[in-house]
Scaffold this motif. Structure first.
Motif, mmCIF file in Angstrom:
data_model
loop_
_atom_site.group_PDB
_atom_site.id
_atom_site.type_symbol
_atom_site.label_atom_id
_atom_site.label_comp_id
_atom_site.label_asym_id
_atom_site.label_seq_id
_atom_site.Cartn_x
_atom_site.Cartn_y
_atom_site.Cartn_z
ATOM 1 N N UNK A 157 6.819 7.020 2.101
ATOM 2 C CA UNK A 157 8.174 6.984 1.540
ATOM 3 C C UNK A 157 9.182 6.521 2.583
ATOM 4 N N UNK A 158 9.042 7.022 3.812
ATOM 5 C CA UNK A 158 9.953 6.614 4.881
ATOM 6 C C UNK A 158 9.814 5.122 5.175
ATOM 7 N N UNK A 159 8.580 4.619 5.192
ATOM 8 C CA UNK A 159 8.349 3.203 5.477
ATOM 9 C C UNK A 159 8.936 2.323 4.379
ATOM 10 N N UNK A 160 8.703 2.702 3.123
ATOM 11 C CA UNK A 160 9.251 1.924 2.002
ATOM 12 C C UNK A 160 10.775 1.928 2.044
ATOM 13 N N UNK A 161 11.363 3.085 2.316
ATOM 14 C CA UNK A 161 12.827 3.185 2.378
ATOM 15 C C UNK A 161 13.383 2.325 3.504
ATOM 16 N N UNK A 162 12.733 2.368 4.675
ATOM 17 C CA UNK A 162 13.202 1.568 5.804
ATOM 18 C C UNK A 162 13.120 0.078 5.493
ATOM 19 N N UNK A 163 12.095 -0.336 4.756
ATOM 20 C CA UNK A 163 11.952 -1.742 4.390
ATOM 21 C C UNK A 163 12.986 -2.170 3.354
ATOM 22 N N UNK A 190 0.832 -1.205 0.000
ATOM 23 C CA UNK A 190 0.000 0.000 0.000
ATOM 24 C C UNK A 190 0.866 1.254 0.000
ATOM 25 N N UNK A 191 1.921 1.263 0.838
ATOM 26 C CA UNK A 191 2.807 2.432 0.905
ATOM 27 C C UNK A 191 3.532 2.640 -0.420
ATOM 28 N N UNK A 192 4.036 1.555 -1.010
ATOM 29 C CA UNK A 192 4.747 1.663 -2.279
ATOM 30 C C UNK A 192 3.817 2.143 -3.389
ATOM 31 N N UNK A 193 2.572 1.663 -3.377
ATOM 32 C CA UNK A 193 1.608 2.092 -4.397
ATOM 33 C C UNK A 193 1.311 3.577 -4.261
ATOM 34 N N UNK A 194 1.170 4.060 -3.031
ATOM 35 C CA UNK A 194 0.894 5.483 -2.818
ATOM 36 C C UNK A 194 2.071 6.336 -3.290
ATOM 37 N N UNK A 195 3.285 5.902 -2.980
ATOM 38 C CA UNK A 195 4.476 6.631 -3.426
ATOM 39 C C UNK A 195 4.526 6.666 -4.947
ATOM 40 N N UNK A 196 4.211 5.540 -5.590
ATOM 41 C CA UNK A 196 4.250 5.470 -7.049
ATOM 42 C C UNK A 196 3.194 6.383 -7.670
ATOM 43 N N UNK A 197 1.964 6.338 -7.163
ATOM 44 C CA UNK A 197 0.894 7.180 -7.703
ATOM 45 C C UNK A 197 1.228 8.657 -7.494
ATOM 46 N N UNK A 198 1.731 9.006 -6.315
ATOM 47 C CA UNK A 198 2.106 10.398 -6.053
ATOM 48 C C UNK A 198 3.205 10.850 -7.014
ATOM 49 N N UNK A 199 4.149 9.956 -7.307
ATOM 50 C CA UNK A 199 5.202 10.295 -8.256
ATOM 51 C C UNK A 199 4.661 10.556 -9.644
ATOM 52 N N UNK A 200 3.736 9.731 -10.087
ATOM 53 C CA UNK A 200 3.141 9.913 -11.418
ATOM 54 C C UNK A 200 2.380 11.235 -11.486
ATOM 55 N N UNK A 201 1.594 11.538 -10.453
ATOM 56 C CA UNK A 201 0.829 12.792 -10.437
ATOM 57 C C UNK A 201 1.762 13.994 -10.425
ATOM 58 N N UNK A 202 2.808 13.928 -9.603
ATOM 59 C CA UNK A 202 3.745 15.054 -9.491
ATOM 60 C C UNK A 202 4.474 15.293 -10.808
ATOM 61 N N UNK A 215 -2.468 16.730 4.628
ATOM 62 C CA UNK A 215 -2.454 15.280 4.897
ATOM 63 C C UNK A 215 -1.842 14.452 3.775
ATOM 64 N N UNK A 216 -2.028 14.861 2.512
ATOM 65 C CA UNK A 216 -1.441 14.064 1.434
ATOM 66 C C UNK A 216 0.085 14.175 1.437
ATOM 67 N N UNK A 217 0.610 15.342 1.869
ATOM 68 C CA UNK A 217 2.067 15.478 2.024
ATOM 69 C C UNK A 217 2.555 14.605 3.168
ATOM 70 N N UNK A 218 1.855 14.666 4.299
ATOM 71 C CA UNK A 218 2.241 13.876 5.463
ATOM 72 C C UNK A 218 2.220 12.387 5.147
ATOM 73 N N UNK A 219 1.136 11.918 4.519
ATOM 74 C CA UNK A 219 1.024 10.501 4.189
ATOM 75 C C UNK A 219 2.080 10.084 3.173
ATOM 76 N N UNK A 220 2.388 10.970 2.235
ATOM 77 C CA UNK A 220 3.423 10.635 1.255
ATOM 78 C C UNK A 220 4.767 10.445 1.934
ATOM 79 N N UNK A 221 5.109 11.376 2.832
ATOM 80 C CA UNK A 221 6.400 11.225 3.510
ATOM 81 C C UNK A 221 6.446 9.946 4.337
#
Length: 374
Positions: free
Chosen positions: A284-290, A232-244, A275-281
């Protein structure tokens, strides 16, 4: 018991400082690869979160070892150092900007840097500077850090004992602040660009992460793609990247973006930490830590230089703030030539790394036995 520093924290603090420097140089090509161009959050979130992480890790140990009052005294002493540094840094920044403005005829760097208030009302600007109300461009993260660190003694004992209760209260304040208009006063737009009342949540979450990281917990040995939270976290990071990335082509973005999603997503406020900035960070932090669970990767030469920058983040941040207008001046005098822009971006990062190495060398000298220097 809180343990020692984690080199991964130093690495990402150093990387955030490089990104902040690149983002602060207008039209810098390397600024295109920083976090703000591939997601909703940027290096500011990294800086604040890791500031909370490092502060709770450091002063939590002091509290456990020497007691609350000694920990509070050391926190306030550090806050005073940051405040004094802020005053001197602003004075140096103004001098550099005025110097650069005399050499760049095609732009008004004084206005671009938000220094018009000092030119038109110098006496009031000096008072506002002392009250942290006058914050030209590039200076916003440091006053935010000063305020957040000054408030740490109020929550540190509770954060160590009742972590999630403090996080819950912090979250409630974060949610209420935009609706009730809670912010601190400043000149120009009247409020702080980084609202401390909302950004405190990220600082608290950083502290909570430091505490959580010290506690034993069961390991999830499943492949990452079979862990729902990671997916879920990786998907959100990916979607946010595409939108940005789509923001580069507004017509295509507007045509493809569903209106319902657009109404839900925008505006993305940096002032109130949307909230979308907070959730993105957090995602991203969770995916990076994993993806980077160990510390071995921090031992190579390049990572070590970045870690040293993060270890001396205050000094390196200040240097980056001073280098940004100088790089902008050089780029402008060269007609914003691509090669010159790349050179100033890399040279600035190299100077910041050199400062980190120099400070680490000085620390080793000061810790050496007296007989070794005879």
């Amino acid at each position: 018991m809180l343990n020692g520093r984690d080199p991964r924290i130093d690495f990402f603090r150093g990387l955030a400082l490089i990104f902040i420097f690149w983002d602060h140089v207008p039209h810098n090509p390397l600024g295109q690869i920083t976090l703000r161009n591939i997601g909703f959050s940027d290096a500011a979130e990294v800086f604040v979160f890791l500031a909370g992480y490092a502060s709770v890790l450091a002063y939590g140990k002091v509290l456990q070892r020497e007691g609350y009052w000694m920990a509070s005294l050391k926190i306030l002493r550090r806050t005073w150092v940051l405040y004094v540094v802020h005053i001197f840094l602003l004075a140096m920044l103004m001098g550099i900007v005025f110097f650069a403005n005399n050499h760049v005829e095609t732009r008004d760097l004084v206005e671009e840097m938000g220094l018009t208030h000092f030119v038109t009302h110098p006496q009031q600007a000096l008072v506002d500077e002392l009250l942290l109300r006058f914050k030209p461009n590039l200076m916003d993260p440091l006053p935010l850090y000063i305020v957040l660190l000054a408030g740490l003694p109020l929550v540190l004992p509770s954060l160590l004992r009742h972590t999630w209760a403090v996080v819950a209260v912090s979250l409630a304040v974060y949610l209420l602040a935009p609706h009730l208009g809670w912010n601190l006063a400043a000149i120009a737009d009247g409020v702080w660009y980084f609202n401390p009342v909302t950004w405190q949540l990220l600082f608290v979450l950083g502290g909570a992460a430091a505490i959580y990281a010290q506690r034993p917990r069961p390991q999830d040995n499943r492949p990452l793609l079979r862990q729902p939270l990671f997916v879920a976290a990786a998907a959100y990071v990916l979607v946010a990247g595409v939108i940005t990335i789509g923001w580069r082509w507004p017509d295509i973005h507007d045509a493809l973006m569903p209106s319902a999603l657009s109404d839900l997503l925008y505006p993305i406020s940096k002032t109130d930490l949307s909230p979308v900035r907070l959730l993105h960070f957090l995602a991203l932090a969770y995916v990076t830590a994993k993806l980077l669970p160990g510390r071995a990767w921090t031992q190579n030469w390049l990572a070590q230089q970045t870690c040293r920058m993060g270890r001396y983040s205050l000094e390196v941040f200040c240097l980056g703030v001073l280098l940004a207008p100088l790089a902008d001046m050089i780029n402008a005098l060269a007609g914003d030539a691509f090669a010159v822009q790349i050179f100033t971006a890399l040279m600035g990062a190299a100077l910041m790394a050199a400062l980190g190495a120099w400070l680490a060398f000085n620390k080793r000298l000061s810790q050496a036995p007296h007989g070794a220097t005879a």
